[in-house]
Design an enzyme around this catalytic site. Structure first.
Site, PDB file in Angstrom:
ATOM      1  N   MET A 274       0.811  -1.218   0.000  1.00 32.84           N
ATOM      2  CA  MET A 274       0.000   0.000   0.000  1.00 32.84           C
ATOM      3  C   MET A 274       0.846   1.270   0.000  1.00 32.84           C
ATOM      4  O   MET A 274       0.296   2.364  -0.041  1.00 32.84           O
ATOM      5  CB  MET A 274      -0.914   0.012   1.234  1.00 32.84           C
ATOM      6  CG  MET A 274      -1.972  -1.077   1.245  1.00 32.84           C
ATOM      7  SD  MET A 274      -3.126  -0.949  -0.152  1.00 32.84           S
ATOM      8  CE  MET A 274      -3.871   0.651   0.174  1.00 32.84           C
ATOM      9  N   ARG A 275       2.176   1.123   0.047  1.00 32.72           N
ATOM     10  CA  ARG A 275       3.000   2.327   0.092  1.00 32.72           C
ATOM     11  C   ARG A 275       2.820   3.168  -1.165  1.00 32.72           C
ATOM     12  O   ARG A 275       2.833   4.403  -1.105  1.00 32.72           O
ATOM     13  CB  ARG A 275       4.475   1.960   0.278  1.00 32.72           C
ATOM     14  CG  ARG A 275       5.373   3.188   0.424  1.00 32.72           C
ATOM     15  CD  ARG A 275       6.810   2.829   0.743  1.00 32.72           C
ATOM     16  NE  ARG A 275       6.952   2.473   2.143  1.00 32.72           N
ATOM     17  CZ  ARG A 275       7.334   1.295   2.575  1.00 32.72           C
ATOM     18  NH1 ARG A 275       7.613   0.338   1.697  1.00 32.72           N
ATOM     19  NH2 ARG A 275       7.452   1.036   3.851  1.00 32.72           N
ATOM     20  N   ALA A 276       2.626   2.523  -2.307  1.00 37.15           N
ATOM     21  CA  ALA A 276       2.459   3.270  -3.556  1.00 37.15           C
ATOM     22  C   ALA A 276       1.224   4.170  -3.496  1.00 37.15           C
ATOM     23  O   ALA A 276       1.263   5.322  -3.948  1.00 37.15           O
ATOM     24  CB  ALA A 276       2.352   2.302  -4.730  1.00 37.15           C
TER      25      ALA A 276
END
Length: 665
Positions: A274-276
């Site tokens: 989910m970092r993107a």
């Protein structure tokens, strides 16, 4: 003090400048990785950014740059009382790729800690970079143990220095900026994902723009201060715009429509985790603030995707970076505008944006070649040349997980993940007297060395009287990276398409394994009447994969020439890097043709490797119902072992490593 080149005087490189400015507006974006060929102003632009950043307020006298409004309660120089501090310019700290661990995290005086019970700590670069920029030039060449420390500090916002139970902790929050030339090798996926944005830079092919680059650089070199003064107004304007964008940032609204577009884009490109999504959201907000708006538009989402996703969609080092912009536009259009009740905004110009789509390569052309006396049949049922005619390149088969090949014995080469070695990091195997500064204390051995002398030293209290001669350094065993030199037979006897496709797939699998184990790789090919170094030893396994993909086949089999060329490559490489041990992977069916006594010549060349103690593996590519066993004989001359293509698979050769070690010993 050297006058830096003005940021606003950098010609072109719109994506690079935009990515750096967005991080200046919102450090939460997470830094930027700049990829590109040498001589493209990567370092110049990064160093120029620090002059544009606003000043920071710090506690006077604090070596760890504590914020006077909210000082770190655990600061080694603390405790600090909240209050008014002093202002200083933002720092840009450079981390050399060859820096030691103590230089990065700081050094603790173990002798004083044991003898006097005090924490005498000298801060490192992570402390200097707190609330500033940490810049790593050639970040892809950074040693693994330094990468691990960077990852820990970036994840926790703090740095820990521990020496046998004595520890120091301090805050370390920094903007990570790295530059790299992909020809020198790729970056570890864990560190790659820590960079918020990435941009690809290249030198302009426009003559007028290149002329302007040269003109400005010459003017700067002649009079740096005078050149900078001519750009002072532009620099001041950008600095004021950064301040204004920072003030506007909390007021920018990220609507549900924009969030849906961000989530849909990340899902469409199958990025991990989910970092993107989070980085895209922060980047879109920063873009809106930089443009002076309080609403995020579709053009902000699109630009954020081009900067935040290219390095996150790669599945292996052979994938080309970048995004399919047509697919990106389709996804954004499908999920509408930023908010359902807003009019459909302009999707935004192509403008400066990282990445760029990379079209899928077409199938390799199927060359016919000349028919030899003994034609071999490929998958298509058609005969292919095994002798004189050159065949056009064929595509590699799907790579697989390869079994580990290692060099026997214990080395002392660069840290990696292939062969056993004495390293600074790994499992403890013993103790020794330190050579130079003590870095890793062996507590038990130190106490054992000091204990017999306590009465003679007049010990009267509970503390242990420790002297320099008592200190013992930990000896550790870990893993090293090796030079994996591929020597590939590209002659006519290998030209059957099915076979050559499988050969390339096997070599590609071994290259992927070399990437994961932090090896250097080289590629020597032989065909026709000579051998050539297709790729000198390098850390760039994707460069080796690219050379392999375009490798043609055909002609005679100058096996001896290939071995002699590989032996010369190893000789030169030993002079450059004597600590790095080599593993030769010879890919051939064992045949040798051309010239007088080709088999005998190949045998004599192979025995050179055995005499030097070079570890080797022969990948036997012979196929068909009748097999001559020439590859096995060649492996015996090399002092190595022979395996078939099928045996290279991880689930097929349980005993290969032991066999390699036994024969090479």
């Amino acid at each position: 003090m050297t006058t830096p080149f003005p940021f606003t005087a950098v010609v072109g490189q719109d994506d690079l400048r935009l990515a750096l400015l967005l991080n200046a507006v919102s450090p939460a974006v997470g830094g930027v990785l700049v990829r590109g060929e040498k001589g493209t102003a990567k370092s110049t632009a990064v160093r120029a950014l620090s002059a544009l950043l606003p000043e920071v307020s710090v506690v006077a006298g604090c070596r760890f740059s504590c914020d006077p409004a909210a000082p770190d309660p655990g600061c080694p120089d603390g405790p600090h009382e909240a209050g008014t501090g002093a202002s200083r310019p933002s720092r840009m700290v450079e981390l050399p790729v060859g820096a030691s661990e103590d230089r990065l995290v700081g050094a603790l005086d173990i002798e004083r800690a044991l003898a006097e019970g005090v924490k005498a700590f000298e801060p490192g670069l992570l402390a200097d970079a707190h609330r500033g920029i940490l810049y790593v030039d050639e970040v892809n060449l950074l040693h693994d143990h330094l990468v691990d420390l960077l990852l820990d500090a970036a994840a926790m916002g703090a740095s820990y220095v521990e020496r046998e139970g004595v520890s120091v902790r301090h805050a370390s929050k920094f903007l990570l900026v790295g530059t790299m030339n992909p020809e020198e090798g790729e970056l570890r996926p864990q560190l790659l994902d820590r960079f918020g944005l990435t941009v690809e830079v290249a030198a302009s092919r426009e003559p007028d723009q290149r002329v302007e680059v040269v003109r400005r650089r010459l003017a700067y070199d002649d009079d740096p201060a005078g050149f900078a003064s001519r750009w002072a107004d532009e620099e001041a304007a950008v600095r004021q715009r950064i301040v204004a964008a920072r003030e506007l940032l909390p007021s920018v609204r990220l609507g549900d429509g924009a969030l849906r577009q961000i989530a849909a884009t990340c899902a469409a490109f199958e990025v991990d985790g989910m970092r993107a999504d989070i980085v895209m959201a922060r980047t879109a907000v920063a873009l809106a603030a930089w443009a002076g708006r309080t609403d995020v538009l579709a053009e902000d989402v699109r630009q954020a995707a081009l900067l935040a996703l290219p390095h996150r969609r790669r599945r292996n080092p052979f994938d080309a970076p970048g995004l399919d912009e047509e697919k990106l536009d389709e996804t954004l259009e499908e999920f509408g505008g930023p908010d359902d009740d807003d009019p459909d905004p302009d999707p935004g110009p192509d403008g400066p944006g990282g990445g760029g789509g990379q079209p899928e390569p077409d199938d390799a052309p199927q060359g016919d070649g000349d028919t030899a006396a003994r034609p071999e049949t490929g998958e298509d049922g058609q005969p292919h040349a095994s002798g004189g005619g050159e065949q056009s390149p064929v595509r590699a088969s799907e790579p697989f997980r390869a079994k580990v090949l290692s060099v026997p014995g214990i080395g002392e080469g660069a840290a990696g993940r292939r062969s056993r070695a004495r390293t600074e990091h790994g499992r403890t195997t013993g103790a020794r007297r330190p050579r130079g500064a003590l870095t890793k204390l062996h507590l038990a051995a130190t106490v054992q060395a000091a204990a017999p002398h306590q009465r003679a030293r007049g010990r009267s209290g509970p503390g242990l009287v420790v002297r320099r001669d008592d200190l013992r350094q930990v000896t550790r065993e870990g893993r090293e990276g090796n030079l994996v030199l591929f020597v590939v037979d590209a002659s006519g006897s290998m030209a059957a398409r099915q076979r050559m496709s499988a050969v390339k797939g096997a070599v590609l699998s071994l290259l992927l394994d070399a990437y994961q184990r932090r090896d250097k790789v080289g590629l020597v090919t032989f065909r026709g009447s000579a051998a050539e170094v297709a790729l000198p030893p390098t850390s760039s396994v994707d460069a080796a994969a690219a050379r392999l993909e375009t490798l043609p086949t055909g002609g005679r089999t100058p096996l001896a020439a290939g071995l002699l060329r590989a032996h010369e490559v190893l000789r030169v490489e030993r002079l450059r890097d004597p600590a790095r041990r080599a593993l030769v992977v010879l890919v051939t069916d064992g045949r040798a043709t051309g010239g007088p006594e080709p088999v005998a010549l190949a045998g004599r060349a192979a025995r050179l490797f055995a005499a030097d103690g070079v570890a080797s593996v022969v990948v036997d590519c012979e196929s068909g119902p009748v097999r001559l066993g020439l590859a096995g004989q060649l492996a015996g001359e090399l002092g190595g072992t022979a395996v078939t293509l099928d045996e290279l698979r991880a689930d097929s050769i349980a005993g290969l490593v032991k066999d390699v070690q036994r024969r090479a010993a």
